[in-house]
Design a protein around this motif. Sequence first.
Motif, mmCIF file in Angstrom:
data_model
loop_
_atom_site.group_PDB
_atom_site.id
_atom_site.type_symbol
_atom_site.label_atom_id
_atom_site.label_comp_id
_atom_site.label_asym_id
_atom_site.label_seq_id
_atom_site.Cartn_x
_atom_site.Cartn_y
_atom_site.Cartn_z
ATOM 1 N N ASN A 146 -0.254 6.133 -3.704
ATOM 2 C CA ASN A 146 -1.506 6.881 -3.556
ATOM 3 C C ASN A 146 -2.136 6.588 -2.202
ATOM 4 N N LYS A 147 -3.114 7.386 -1.841
ATOM 5 C CA LYS A 147 -3.744 7.274 -0.530
ATOM 6 C C LYS A 147 -5.004 6.420 -0.541
ATOM 7 N N GLU A 148 -5.327 5.860 -1.679
ATOM 8 C CA GLU A 148 -6.517 5.011 -1.751
ATOM 9 C C GLU A 148 -6.171 3.580 -1.329
ATOM 10 N N PHE A 191 -3.514 8.882 6.748
ATOM 11 C CA PHE A 191 -2.354 8.388 6.011
ATOM 12 C C PHE A 191 -1.107 8.402 6.887
ATOM 13 N N TYR A 221 0.830 -1.206 0.000
ATOM 14 C CA TYR A 221 0.000 0.000 0.000
ATOM 15 C C TYR A 221 0.866 1.260 0.000
ATOM 16 N N THR A 231 -13.597 1.473 -2.250
ATOM 17 C CA THR A 231 -12.218 1.904 -2.008
ATOM 18 C C THR A 231 -12.195 3.043 -1.003
ATOM 19 N N LEU A 232 -11.235 3.011 -0.089
ATOM 20 C CA LEU A 232 -11.126 4.025 0.958
ATOM 21 C C LEU A 232 -10.104 5.085 0.548
ATOM 22 N N THR A 233 -10.506 6.337 0.606
ATOM 23 C CA THR A 233 -9.575 7.434 0.346
ATOM 24 C C THR A 233 -9.181 8.036 1.684
ATOM 25 N N LEU A 234 -7.924 7.894 2.069
ATOM 26 C CA LEU A 234 -7.463 8.352 3.376
ATOM 27 C C LEU A 234 -7.182 9.848 3.354
ATOM 28 N N ASN A 235 -7.540 10.529 4.450
ATOM 29 C CA ASN A 235 -7.141 11.919 4.590
ATOM 30 C C ASN A 235 -5.698 11.962 5.110
ATOM 31 N N ASP A 236 -5.136 13.154 5.227
ATOM 32 C CA ASP A 236 -3.727 13.283 5.607
ATOM 33 C C ASP A 236 -3.444 12.671 6.983
#
Length: 215
Positions: free
Chosen positions: A66-68, A148, A61, A140-145
């Motif tokens: 990427n953050k996804e 992450f 990962y 799919t999960l998009t992580l915030n800062d």
Amino acid sequence: MAIKRSLVAICTVLLIISMIIIFLQFKENQSYERYISAKLSQSLSDFLTAILVSEETLHQYINSGNKEMLPNQATMLCYNFKTIGTEYEELLHTAKSLKKVNGVQTDQITANAAQDIHFFLARQLIGNGVLGDCTPAMSTLTLNDKQFEKIKGIYEISKQWSAIAKNLVPEATPNGVENVNWDLVVNDKVWVQLLKDYSTYAHESGMTGTNQFFN
């Protein structure tokens, strides 16, 4: 003469009874040792597999750029860190019950840290409302800062945990533990040393095991 023969007979009977008792105790101890060995082998197998698979999943990962995060990645990590916490606690309890370690050598920090990560993944990342529920994410999960950064911190811990496992049980891999000699691993010098090394790392790294990620 008759009294002497009676005493000899009584002593013989007592000797036979004593030998039977000793034999039965020996068989009971053997059965107990086999049970403990089988229980330890299963716990160690689950523990090591969860650690190595988690490190491999996080490596893939983080290096994806990427953050996804895919749903199966998040779910796998959630279940694995839950397993790490549960099995470490079980191994520690067994070691203390068998008087293999003491409070100075080992503690709950590693188990607590794994549980803390598990809760973070379940509630904050996957977004399940029930504490500890690793039900798969629907997309799919998009992580915030912030998320992450936490994942990167978890990856650093995971790499160290994995390094300890690989050092003491080099046959174990993320693809399986079929080639592991469990008779050797269940030896005190391996599984007890695992607990000591994880505890040492927890203290040297300043790990608290409480609300480091789940806050």
